[in-house]
Enzyme design. Structure first.
Site, mmCIF file in Angstrom:
data_model
loop_
_atom_site.group_PDB
_atom_site.id
_atom_site.type_symbol
_atom_site.label_atom_id
_atom_site.label_comp_id
_atom_site.label_asym_id
_atom_site.label_seq_id
_atom_site.Cartn_x
_atom_site.Cartn_y
_atom_site.Cartn_z
ATOM 1 N N LYS A 201 100.711 72.793 27.254
ATOM 2 C CA LYS A 201 100.528 73.248 25.862
ATOM 3 C C LYS A 201 99.043 73.452 25.588
ATOM 4 O O LYS A 201 98.285 72.496 25.494
ATOM 5 C CB LYS A 201 101.102 72.247 24.854
ATOM 6 C CG LYS A 201 101.185 72.929 23.473
ATOM 7 C CD LYS A 201 101.173 72.012 22.299
ATOM 8 C CE LYS A 201 99.837 71.503 21.898
ATOM 9 N NZ LYS A 201 98.903 72.514 21.349
ATOM 10 N N GLY A 253 91.846 65.546 24.958
ATOM 11 C CA GLY A 253 91.639 65.811 23.535
ATOM 12 C C GLY A 253 90.924 64.645 22.890
ATOM 13 O O GLY A 253 90.224 63.871 23.567
ATOM 14 N N SER A 254 91.126 64.503 21.604
ATOM 15 C CA SER A 254 90.372 63.491 20.864
ATOM 16 C C SER A 254 90.902 62.080 21.148
ATOM 17 O O SER A 254 92.079 61.900 21.490
ATOM 18 C CB SER A 254 90.468 63.783 19.370
ATOM 19 O OG SER A 254 91.815 63.734 18.976
ATOM 20 N N GLU A 256 91.384 59.838 18.956
ATOM 21 C CA GLU A 256 92.371 59.490 17.921
ATOM 22 C C GLU A 256 93.789 59.891 18.366
ATOM 23 O O GLU A 256 94.718 59.073 18.346
ATOM 24 C CB GLU A 256 91.983 60.254 16.647
ATOM 25 C CG GLU A 256 92.762 59.889 15.425
ATOM 26 C CD GLU A 256 92.503 60.905 14.316
ATOM 27 O OE1 GLU A 256 91.483 61.616 14.352
ATOM 28 O OE2 GLU A 256 93.371 60.977 13.421
ATOM 29 N N GLY A 258 94.669 60.662 21.426
ATOM 30 C CA GLY A 258 94.933 59.971 22.694
ATOM 31 C C GLY A 258 95.541 58.593 22.471
ATOM 32 O O GLY A 258 96.470 58.182 23.184
ATOM 33 N N GLU A 275 92.052 62.006 28.952
ATOM 34 C CA GLU A 275 90.642 62.448 29.016
ATOM 35 C C GLU A 275 90.217 62.660 27.570
ATOM 36 O O GLU A 275 90.610 63.643 26.944
ATOM 37 C CB GLU A 275 90.530 63.767 29.792
ATOM 38 C CG GLU A 275 90.995 63.702 31.227
ATOM 39 C CD GLU A 275 89.958 63.091 32.155
ATOM 40 O OE1 GLU A 275 88.825 62.849 31.703
ATOM 41 O OE2 GLU A 275 90.294 62.827 33.315
ATOM 42 N N CYS A 309 83.031 67.404 25.703
ATOM 43 C CA CYS A 309 83.370 65.974 25.614
ATOM 44 C C CYS A 309 82.259 65.103 26.182
ATOM 45 O O CYS A 309 81.981 64.027 25.671
ATOM 46 C CB CYS A 309 84.658 65.716 26.372
ATOM 47 S SG CYS A 309 84.638 66.424 28.023
ATOM 48 N N GLU A 407 81.476 60.905 17.623
ATOM 49 C CA GLU A 407 81.425 62.207 18.287
ATOM 50 C C GLU A 407 81.434 63.314 17.241
ATOM 51 O O GLU A 407 82.331 63.361 16.396
ATOM 52 C CB GLU A 407 82.642 62.355 19.208
ATOM 53 C CG GLU A 407 82.614 63.633 19.994
ATOM 54 C CD GLU A 407 83.860 63.827 20.851
ATOM 55 O OE1 GLU A 407 84.975 63.637 20.335
ATOM 56 O OE2 GLU A 407 83.705 64.186 22.031
HETATM 57 P P1 NAD Z 1 92.822 67.135 19.515
HETATM 58 O O1 NAD Z 1 93.101 65.764 20.000
HETATM 59 O O2 NAD Z 1 92.861 67.392 18.075
HETATM 60 O O3 NAD Z 1 93.835 68.177 20.179
HETATM 61 C C1 NAD Z 1 93.986 68.282 21.574
HETATM 62 C C2 NAD Z 1 95.346 68.856 21.873
HETATM 63 O O4 NAD Z 1 96.337 67.934 21.452
HETATM 64 C C3 NAD Z 1 95.667 70.161 21.164
HETATM 65 O O5 NAD Z 1 96.404 70.974 22.037
HETATM 66 C C4 NAD Z 1 96.531 69.713 19.987
HETATM 67 O O6 NAD Z 1 97.422 70.704 19.529
HETATM 68 C C5 NAD Z 1 97.290 68.558 20.601
HETATM 69 N N1 NAD Z 1 97.742 67.531 19.663
HETATM 70 C C6 NAD Z 1 97.253 67.217 18.459
HETATM 71 N N2 NAD Z 1 97.935 66.165 17.924
HETATM 72 C C7 NAD Z 1 98.878 65.813 18.844
HETATM 73 C C8 NAD Z 1 99.879 64.803 18.897
HETATM 74 N N3 NAD Z 1 100.049 63.930 17.912
HETATM 75 N N4 NAD Z 1 100.653 64.722 20.005
HETATM 76 C C9 NAD Z 1 100.473 65.576 21.036
HETATM 77 N N5 NAD Z 1 99.565 66.554 21.033
HETATM 78 C C10 NAD Z 1 98.759 66.680 19.955
HETATM 79 O O7 NAD Z 1 91.404 67.521 20.164
HETATM 80 P P2 NAD Z 1 90.608 68.876 20.020
HETATM 81 O O8 NAD Z 1 89.965 68.903 18.695
HETATM 82 O O9 NAD Z 1 91.461 70.025 20.426
HETATM 83 O O10 NAD Z 1 89.536 68.705 21.188
HETATM 84 C C11 NAD Z 1 88.362 68.049 21.012
HETATM 85 C C12 NAD Z 1 88.414 66.676 21.632
HETATM 86 O O11 NAD Z 1 88.779 66.758 23.006
HETATM 87 C C13 NAD Z 1 87.076 65.989 21.598
HETATM 88 O O12 NAD Z 1 87.220 64.671 21.177
HETATM 89 C C14 NAD Z 1 86.622 66.046 23.055
HETATM 90 O O13 NAD Z 1 85.701 65.055 23.403
HETATM 91 C C15 NAD Z 1 87.904 65.941 23.784
HETATM 92 N N6 NAD Z 1 87.787 66.459 25.160
HETATM 93 C C16 NAD Z 1 87.757 65.572 26.200
HETATM 94 C C17 NAD Z 1 87.595 66.033 27.500
HETATM 95 C C18 NAD Z 1 87.548 65.084 28.662
HETATM 96 O O14 NAD Z 1 87.674 65.547 29.802
HETATM 97 N N7 NAD Z 1 87.370 63.806 28.453
HETATM 98 C C19 NAD Z 1 87.468 67.405 27.741
HETATM 99 C C20 NAD Z 1 87.501 68.276 26.653
HETATM 100 C C21 NAD Z 1 87.669 67.790 25.358
#
Ligand code: NAD
Length: 498
Positions: A201, A253-254, A256, A258, A275, A309, A407
């Site tokens: 996704k 992703g974030s 929160e 995660g 991640e 990130c 962040e």
């Molecule tokens: P996000 O957590 O808001 O969203 C990430 C993904 O998760 C999106 O596809 C979103 O649609 C989906 N999502 C949102 N809520 C969900 C839920 N409850 N259940 C399942 N899926 C859900 O993050 P973002 O704003 O898209 O990305 C930015 C974040 O990602 C930053 O915190 C960044 O540090 C992190 N990031 C980490 C890495 C790493 O390798 N550690 C790499 C890139 C980005």
């Protein structure tokens, strides 16, 4: 004292703004975007069962690029079923045959690299220079690297013997918007190499390159259902994460979100890798090559508008060279060009979305209100439309300030100083995150000593933001667990048979 607002540049009179003049160098490759996209399930683009469509926009112009599908629970169910069906034969496919598919995908990505780069820039706002020279080459590299692993998996875990390892099954993979296709490659390539099947996704603001990848998967005749791509937002992500037919979740992703995913997977028997976010320190010692360090600081925080990130968002500078570093940073910032991401001279593109721009502005305001000193260097006019934030740094930052702890995920740097290596390490580790760190020094012994004591998944020495498919990437603490890339990344997609 009345503080200036973020939209007014703070520059010192002693350092007048001067920029280089460049003729426009617009990208000329045109990319074909369909007006509407269906979901990619079972090897075909299929309409949703009851899902609406939503627009994905170009953040540099605010124009709609295409309408994509918001996958429903029923759609996710179909995608998981397709992946389950495909798993039966994909896991039996000879490793050398699996490798051929991965090689083909990698080569086709290279064939269509320019198109993919333009599409990535249009949909996400990052400069074409980055999507062309960093993102897409790394995407191809990831598939090439993992193609090579397919028939050598027993060496991924040298302490086990042939037959001790098997694929996990159906992998649900949820990715963010900052490196859209690269994150897709980091997820799909190792999973496929190990014999798993996937439901991916992409993020809601950047789905288009994943959908172009789906076309590539069709072009290389990847068996139907081995990779399925469902677009949508958190609802689709949640449906995938909570689906009982999924054996492994890989989430980027974030922090929160995660944490919520970790809770929902707990006790389900699903394998999980996370991640997550970061607030990474970039440490400059007085004995470093300062001009080189300046380039590392710039790449550390202003690469990809700071939507990284592992961004070096906390700069720690040894006190004796602080003034020199700040002055050189100001000078360097005057030549950073912010604007049209499709111009090959652009260094800093558009912020990915209106929502992210609002978040960044909120943090800038908090930084000012808490007493840090903001500097934003104006290096030319900004486009009239789109989401823009000039590179900004804060001095007089205290470790307790919000901008030093949280962040921001934007082009905003918090600068602090230290007096001894001990203090640098203490300050660097003073964070709930642990994703990356940078160390700048002329002394090899200091590199090893400091790097060993930093709590970070990756430590770059006299460089920053270097990625390679062969080297594992991942975090500690609130930056998540599990690794992507290299031998360690494969282990996340393999199970022990005994
Ligand atoms: P996000 O957590 O808001 O969203 C990430 C993904 O998760 C999106 O596809 C979103 O649609 C989906 N999502 C949102 N809520 C969900 C839920 N409850 N259940 C399942 N899926 C859900 O993050 P973002 O704003 O898209 O990305 C930015 C974040 O990602 C930053 O915190 C960044 O540090 C992190 N990031 C980490 C890495 C790493 O390798 N550690 C790499 C890139 C980005």
């Amino acid at each position: 004292m009345q503080r200036k607002r973020y939209d007014a540049a703070v520059t010192s009179a002693a350092t007048p703004v001067r920029t280089w003049e460049y003729a426009p160098a617009p990208e000329t490759v045109k990319v074909s975007i369909r007006p509407e996209y269906d979901l990619f399930i079972g090897g075909a683009f299929v309409p949703s069962k009851g899902g609406k469509r939503f627009a994905t926009t170009n953040p540099a112009t605010e124009e709609t690029l295409a309408k994509v599908t918001e996958a429903t629970e029923a759609d996710v169910d179909r995608a998981v079923a397709a992946a389950r069906k495909a798993f039966r034969s994909w896991r039996q496919t000879k490793p050398k045959e699996r490798a051929k598919y991965l090689f083909r995908i990698a080569r086709r990505i290279q064939d269509r690299a320019r198109e993919l780069a333009v599409l990535e820039t249009l949909d996400g706002g990052k400069p074409i220079r980055e999507s062309r020279d960093v993102d897409i080459p790394l995407v191809a590299q990831h598939f090439f690297h993992h193609a090579g692993w397919c028939d050598k998996l027993k060496y991924a875990a040298p302490y086990l013997s042939e037959g001790d390892l098997e694929p996990i099954g159906v992998c649900g993979q949820v990715i963010p918007w900052n490196f859209p296709l690269m994150m897709a490659a980091w997820k799909l390539a190792p999973a496929l190499a190990c014999g798993n099947t996937c439901v991916l996704k992409p993020a809601e603001t950047t789905p288009l390159t994943a959908l172009m990848l789906a076309e590539i998967l069709q072009e290389v005749d990847l068996p139907p259902g081995v990779v399925n791509i469902v677009t949508g937002g958190p609802t689709a992500g949640r449906a995938l994460v909570e689906h009982k037919g999924v054996d492994k979740i890989a989430f980027t992703g974030s922090t929160e979100v995660g944490k919520r995913i970790a809770e929902s997977c707990a006790g389900s028997g699903k394998r999980l890798t996370l991640e997550l976010g970061g607030k990474s320190p970039n440490i400059v010692f007085a004995d470093a090559a300062i001009d080189q360090a300046i380039e590392g600081i710039v790449s550390g925080i202003w690469f990809n508008q700071g939507h990284v990130c592992c961004a070096g968002s906390r700069l720690l500078v040894e006190e004796s060279v602080l003034d020199e570093v700040i002055e050189k940073l100001r000078h360097r910032l005057r030549s950073l060009r912010v604007g049209d991401p499709l111009d090959k001279n652009t260094d800093v593109g558009a912020i990915n979305s209106a929502a992210q721009l609002a978040t960044i502005r909120r943090y800038i305001e908090i930084g000012e209100n808490e007493g840090a000193r903001r500097e934003t260097i104006e290096s030319g006019p900004l486009p009239a439309r789109g989401y823009w934030c000039r590179p900004t740094f804060f001095t007089e930052v205290q470790p307790s300030h919000t901008i030093a702890r949280e962040e921001i995920f934007g082009p905003v740097l918090a600068v602090m100083s230290f007096r001894t290596p001990e203090e640098a390490i203490l300050r660097a580790n003073n964070t709930p995150y642990g994703l990356s760190a940078g160390v700048w020094t002329d002394k090899g012994s200091k590199v090893f000593d400091v790097a060993r004591r930093l709590k970070a998944g990756v430590v770059w020495c006299n460089t920053f933001n270097k990625f390679d498919a062969a080297s594992p990437f991942g975090g500690f603490r609130e930056s998540g667990f599990g690794r992507e890339g290299g031998r360690q990344g494969l282990l996340a997609y393999l199970a022990r048979t005994r």
